[in-house]
Design a protein around this motif. Structure first.
Motif, mmCIF file in Angstrom:
data_model
loop_
_atom_site.group_PDB
_atom_site.id
_atom_site.type_symbol
_atom_site.label_atom_id
_atom_site.label_comp_id
_atom_site.label_asym_id
_atom_site.label_seq_id
_atom_site.Cartn_x
_atom_site.Cartn_y
_atom_site.Cartn_z
ATOM 1 N N THR A 14 0.829 -1.193 0.000
ATOM 2 C CA THR A 14 0.000 0.000 0.000
ATOM 3 C C THR A 14 0.870 1.252 0.000
ATOM 4 O O THR A 14 1.814 1.366 0.760
ATOM 5 N N ASP A 44 -7.267 7.177 3.250
ATOM 6 C CA ASP A 44 -8.221 6.413 4.059
ATOM 7 C C ASP A 44 -8.430 7.058 5.426
ATOM 8 O O ASP A 44 -9.557 7.105 5.933
ATOM 9 N N VAL A 45 -7.365 7.559 6.020
ATOM 10 C CA VAL A 45 -7.488 8.224 7.324
ATOM 11 C C VAL A 45 -8.238 9.545 7.166
ATOM 12 O O VAL A 45 -9.161 9.843 7.913
ATOM 13 N N ASP A 61 1.743 5.125 0.786
ATOM 14 C CA ASP A 61 1.433 6.018 1.905
ATOM 15 C C ASP A 61 0.243 6.913 1.596
ATOM 16 O O ASP A 61 -0.551 7.236 2.471
ATOM 17 N N ASP A 105 -2.374 6.185 -0.081
ATOM 18 C CA ASP A 105 -3.611 5.424 0.128
ATOM 19 C C ASP A 105 -3.992 5.409 1.605
ATOM 20 O O ASP A 105 -5.161 5.579 1.953
ATOM 21 N N VAL A 106 -3.010 5.210 2.461
ATOM 22 C CA VAL A 106 -3.253 5.204 3.905
ATOM 23 C C VAL A 106 -3.712 6.586 4.350
ATOM 24 O O VAL A 106 -4.701 6.720 5.084
ATOM 25 N N LEU A 107 -3.008 7.628 3.905
ATOM 26 C CA LEU A 107 -3.387 8.992 4.281
ATOM 27 C C LEU A 107 -4.799 9.323 3.807
ATOM 28 O O LEU A 107 -5.579 9.941 4.535
#
Length: 168
Positions: A2, A10-11, A4, A6-8
């Motif tokens: 994944t 999603d958050v 970063d 994508d994670v940011l």
């Protein structure tokens, strides 16, 4: 793996379905129906609960309305922690929606800080951003931002507006 980003994303765009219920300790003129909201994980209760506050104040006598505060399973929820953090700390293993009790009296002085204005939330948020930037980037990002950029970042959070994204 994944990315970063994508994670940011999603958050930043994450939402928590929440059911607000007026505490049985509150005195009402008629029964209060629960109030449901999708809460942004990266916001604070004091920024996103105006509609819930208005909903419950409709069934209460004005003299019984004090400072609003929230409780989950007997624990007062701290207004100066982001909603997503509070959920992860207290309710991540429970079924959704997240059931929160709303109170307007008996403020838990020993457990919660008072928050009478959104200016207090803004000051706290900007302080947290500056601390995070100091730790991660040695204050380079915040120091390069102009006051209007700080305000845009705050307004994006306050208005839950994804068009005001800011990379830190």
């Amino acid at each position: 793996m994944t990315d970063d980003r994508d994670v940011l994303r999603d958050v930043w765009f994450g939402r928590i379905p929440t059911c607000f219920t007026l505490s049985q300790d509150e005195i009402t003129e008629r029964e209060a129906e629960p109030y449901y909201l999708l809460l942004p994980r990266v916001s604070y209760f004091m920024l996103v609960t105006d509609k819930a506050k208005k909903h419950f104040q409709k069934v209460m006598r004005q003299e019984d309305v004090g400072e609003m505060w929230f409780e989950y399973e007997g624990l007062p929820l701290k207004w100066h922690y982001p909603i997503g953090l509070l959920f992860d700390l207290h309710a991540s293993n429970t079924a959704l929606p997240w059931n929160i009790l709303v109170h307007f009296k008996n403020f838990p002085e020993k457990e919660l800080l008072h928050c009478t204005t959104k200016d207090a939330v803004e000051a706290h948020f900007m302080s947290c951003i500056k601390e995070a930037d100091a730790l991660k980037h040695k204050s380079q990002v915040i120091n390069e931002m102009q006051k209007k950029d700080h305000k845009q970042l705050w307004m994006g959070l306050q208005n839950d507006n994804d068009s005001n994204n800011c990379q830190l």
